[in-house]
Design a protein around this motif. Structure first.
Motif, PDB file in Angstrom:
ATOM      1  N   PHE A  40       3.229 -11.667   8.127  1.00 40.53           N
ATOM      2  CA  PHE A  40       3.177 -11.178   6.749  1.00 40.53           C
ATOM      3  C   PHE A  40       4.516 -11.349   6.044  1.00 40.53           C
ATOM      4  O   PHE A  40       4.556 -11.624   4.842  1.00 40.53           O
ATOM      5  CB  PHE A  40       2.702  -9.721   6.693  1.00 40.53           C
ATOM      6  CG  PHE A  40       1.208  -9.616   6.595  1.00 40.53           C
ATOM      7  CD1 PHE A  40       0.577  -9.546   5.365  1.00 40.53           C
ATOM      8  CD2 PHE A  40       0.436  -9.624   7.737  1.00 40.53           C
ATOM      9  CE1 PHE A  40      -0.793  -9.476   5.271  1.00 40.53           C
ATOM     10  CE2 PHE A  40      -0.941  -9.546   7.655  1.00 40.53           C
ATOM     11  CZ  PHE A  40      -1.564  -9.475   6.418  1.00 40.53           C
ATOM     12  N   LYS A  41       5.591 -11.213   6.777  1.00 33.20           N
ATOM     13  CA  LYS A  41       6.908 -11.403   6.173  1.00 33.20           C
ATOM     14  C   LYS A  41       7.097 -12.862   5.762  1.00 33.20           C
ATOM     15  O   LYS A  41       7.555 -13.159   4.658  1.00 33.20           O
ATOM     16  CB  LYS A  41       8.006 -10.977   7.147  1.00 33.20           C
ATOM     17  CG  LYS A  41       9.380 -10.947   6.533  1.00 33.20           C
ATOM     18  CD  LYS A  41      10.409 -10.375   7.491  1.00 33.20           C
ATOM     19  CE  LYS A  41      11.769 -10.298   6.842  1.00 33.20           C
ATOM     20  NZ  LYS A  41      12.770  -9.757   7.752  1.00 33.20           N
ATOM     21  N   ALA A  42       6.720 -13.785   6.638  1.00 34.04           N
ATOM     22  CA  ALA A  42       6.893 -15.211   6.359  1.00 34.04           C
ATOM     23  C   ALA A  42       5.935 -15.718   5.280  1.00 34.04           C
ATOM     24  O   ALA A  42       6.327 -16.523   4.428  1.00 34.04           O
ATOM     25  CB  ALA A  42       6.688 -16.024   7.643  1.00 34.04           C
ATOM     26  N   ASN A  43       4.705 -15.259   5.300  1.00 29.43           N
ATOM     27  CA  ASN A  43       3.689 -15.791   4.394  1.00 29.43           C
ATOM     28  C   ASN A  43       3.531 -15.018   3.088  1.00 29.43           C
ATOM     29  O   ASN A  43       3.067 -15.573   2.100  1.00 29.43           O
ATOM     30  CB  ASN A  43       2.341 -15.858   5.106  1.00 29.43           C
ATOM     31  CG  ASN A  43       2.342 -16.912   6.189  1.00 29.43           C
ATOM     32  OD1 ASN A  43       2.290 -18.092   5.908  1.00 29.43           O
ATOM     33  ND2 ASN A  43       2.442 -16.474   7.431  1.00 29.43           N
ATOM     34  N   TYR A  44       3.893 -13.739   3.097  1.00 35.65           N
ATOM     35  CA  TYR A  44       3.689 -12.905   1.904  1.00 35.65           C
ATOM     36  C   TYR A  44       4.944 -12.158   1.475  1.00 35.65           C
ATOM     37  O   TYR A  44       4.889 -11.333   0.576  1.00 35.65           O
ATOM     38  CB  TYR A  44       2.551 -11.908   2.156  1.00 35.65           C
ATOM     39  CG  TYR A  44       1.244 -12.607   2.456  1.00 35.65           C
ATOM     40  CD1 TYR A  44       0.461 -13.120   1.442  1.00 35.65           C
ATOM     41  CD2 TYR A  44       0.821 -12.776   3.776  1.00 35.65           C
ATOM     42  CE1 TYR A  44      -0.729 -13.773   1.712  1.00 35.65           C
ATOM     43  CE2 TYR A  44      -0.365 -13.428   4.059  1.00 35.65           C
ATOM     44  CZ  TYR A  44      -1.129 -13.921   3.022  1.00 35.65           C
ATOM     45  OH  TYR A  44      -2.307 -14.586   3.301  1.00 35.65           O
ATOM     46  N   GLN A  45       6.070 -12.425   2.129  1.00 37.21           N
ATOM     47  CA  GLN A  45       7.354 -11.788   1.822  1.00 37.21           C
ATOM     48  C   GLN A  45       7.231 -10.255   1.819  1.00 37.21           C
ATOM     49  O   GLN A  45       7.819  -9.567   0.989  1.00 37.21           O
ATOM     50  CB  GLN A  45       7.925 -12.270   0.479  1.00 37.21           C
ATOM     51  CG  GLN A  45       8.372 -13.720   0.473  1.00 37.21           C
ATOM     52  CD  GLN A  45       7.221 -14.697   0.555  1.00 37.21           C
ATOM     53  OE1 GLN A  45       6.286 -14.617  -0.229  1.00 37.21           O
ATOM     54  NE2 GLN A  45       7.262 -15.614   1.501  1.00 37.21           N
ATOM     55  N   LEU A  46       6.460  -9.721   2.760  1.00 34.27           N
ATOM     56  CA  LEU A  46       6.278  -8.274   2.892  1.00 34.27           C
ATOM     57  C   LEU A  46       7.059  -7.767   4.089  1.00 34.27           C
ATOM     58  O   LEU A  46       6.905  -8.280   5.197  1.00 34.27           O
ATOM     59  CB  LEU A  46       4.799  -7.941   3.126  1.00 34.27           C
ATOM     60  CG  LEU A  46       3.938  -7.611   1.935  1.00 34.27           C
ATOM     61  CD1 LEU A  46       2.545  -7.257   2.390  1.00 34.27           C
ATOM     62  CD2 LEU A  46       4.509  -6.512   1.083  1.00 34.27           C
ATOM     63  N   MET A  47       7.873  -6.773   3.859  1.00 36.94           N
ATOM     64  CA  MET A  47       8.592  -6.141   4.960  1.00 36.94           C
ATOM     65  C   MET A  47       7.577  -5.435   5.863  1.00 36.94           C
ATOM     66  O   MET A  47       6.520  -5.005   5.391  1.00 36.94           O
ATOM     67  CB  MET A  47       9.615  -5.141   4.420  1.00 36.94           C
ATOM     68  CG  MET A  47      10.707  -5.777   3.567  1.00 36.94           C
ATOM     69  SD  MET A  47      11.589  -7.108   4.419  1.00 36.94           S
ATOM     70  CE  MET A  47      12.454  -6.182   5.656  1.00 36.94           C
ATOM     71  N   PRO A  48       7.888  -5.280   7.162  1.00 33.74           N
ATOM     72  CA  PRO A  48       6.930  -4.648   8.086  1.00 33.74           C
ATOM     73  C   PRO A  48       6.417  -3.291   7.628  1.00 33.74           C
ATOM     74  O   PRO A  48       5.216  -3.027   7.707  1.00 33.74           O
ATOM     75  CB  PRO A  48       7.726  -4.538   9.386  1.00 33.74           C
ATOM     76  CG  PRO A  48       8.679  -5.683   9.334  1.00 33.74           C
ATOM     77  CD  PRO A  48       9.063  -5.790   7.877  1.00 33.74           C
ATOM     78  N   SER A  49       7.286  -2.444   7.108  1.00 29.70           N
ATOM     79  CA  SER A  49       6.826  -1.112   6.690  1.00 29.70           C
ATOM     80  C   SER A  49       5.845  -1.218   5.520  1.00 29.70           C
ATOM     81  O   SER A  49       4.879  -0.459   5.444  1.00 29.70           O
ATOM     82  CB  SER A  49       8.013  -0.221   6.325  1.00 29.70           C
ATOM     83  OG  SER A  49       8.789  -0.818   5.320  1.00 29.70           O
ATOM     84  N   TYR A  50       6.048  -2.171   4.623  1.00 27.82           N
ATOM     85  CA  TYR A  50       5.127  -2.354   3.506  1.00 27.82           C
ATOM     86  C   TYR A  50       3.793  -2.917   4.002  1.00 27.82           C
ATOM     87  O   TYR A  50       2.737  -2.547   3.489  1.00 27.82           O
ATOM     88  CB  TYR A  50       5.722  -3.279   2.451  1.00 27.82           C
ATOM     89  CG  TYR A  50       6.893  -2.698   1.687  1.00 27.82           C
ATOM     90  CD1 TYR A  50       7.416  -1.444   1.987  1.00 27.82           C
ATOM     91  CD2 TYR A  50       7.490  -3.384   0.662  1.00 27.82           C
ATOM     92  CE1 TYR A  50       8.477  -0.907   1.292  1.00 27.82           C
ATOM     93  CE2 TYR A  50       8.561  -2.858  -0.052  1.00 27.82           C
ATOM     94  CZ  TYR A  50       9.045  -1.622   0.277  1.00 27.82           C
ATOM     95  OH  TYR A  50      10.104  -1.094  -0.421  1.00 27.82           O
ATOM     96  N   THR A  51       3.851  -3.806   4.973  1.00 24.02           N
ATOM     97  CA  THR A  51       2.621  -4.335   5.565  1.00 24.02           C
ATOM     98  C   THR A  51       1.806  -3.204   6.170  1.00 24.02           C
ATOM     99  O   THR A  51       0.599  -3.099   5.935  1.00 24.02           O
ATOM    100  CB  THR A  51       2.952  -5.397   6.642  1.00 24.02           C
ATOM    101  OG1 THR A  51       3.680  -6.464   6.032  1.00 24.02           O
ATOM    102  CG2 THR A  51       1.698  -5.941   7.288  1.00 24.02           C
TER     103      THR A  51
END
Length: 167
Positions: A40-51
């Motif tokens: 999710f970080k690589a594909n959607y630029q979402l930090m783990p906590s936001y994911t």
């Protein structure tokens, strides 16, 4: 746990029950949880906590800020900052209880739901591709094991112990 001890646990899947359970814990996170977060970080630029937060909201649809802070084990102030950031990027929206304006509820936007759903499907597709490369008997064994472990995890009860226990 030192890296050496962790490496030992990772290699010794036929060890004592406690070692296998501990190894399972670390390997599950490393092989699934961390890769899911990284995906999710690589594909959607979402930090783990936001994911994690968006996955909870996808499942529950609407939660109070207090519930979210509790389930994610963060302070209300931290949760407020996270929700502010996600709200600014159009991922969540807030609502208030008409009778108690202090009660703030959060729900995902359609944009966030589609993004999380698409990301989950893409991630699962990668896992399915790995399983598809296995023999049919191994595939059955893996899927049966996943079902059994899922049942185990759904019923797992870990009681909290006193804070000041001696080491």
């Amino acid at each position: 746990m030192s890296p050496m001890e962790y490496t030992y646990l990772k290699q010794d899947l036929d060890g004592k029950n406690e070692e296998i359970l501990l190894s399972f814990l670390f390997l599950s996170y490393e092989s699934l949880g961390k890769k899911f977060e990284d995906f999710f970080k690589a594909n959607y630029q979402l930090m783990p906590s936001y994911t994690h937060l968006l996955c909870y909201l996808k499942y529950y649809r609407i939660m109070s800020m207090s519930q979210l802070a509790s389930i994610m084990n963060v302070s209300r102030q931290t949760m407020t900052k996270m929700i502010d950031s996600l709200s600014e990027s159009g991922m969540v929206k807030r609502s208030y209880n008409a009778k108690d304006r202090r009660a703030v509820f959060v729900e995902p936007t359609e944009f966030a739901l589609k993004m999380i759903d698409t990301g989950e499907r893409r991630f699962i597709s990668h896992m399915q591709n790995t399983v598809a490369k296995m023999s049919s008997s191994d595939q059955r064994e893996v899927l049966d094991a996943i079902k059994l472990v899922s049942k185990f995890l759904a019923n797992l009860k870990i009681e909290e112990e006193a804070q000041n226990m001696p080491l």
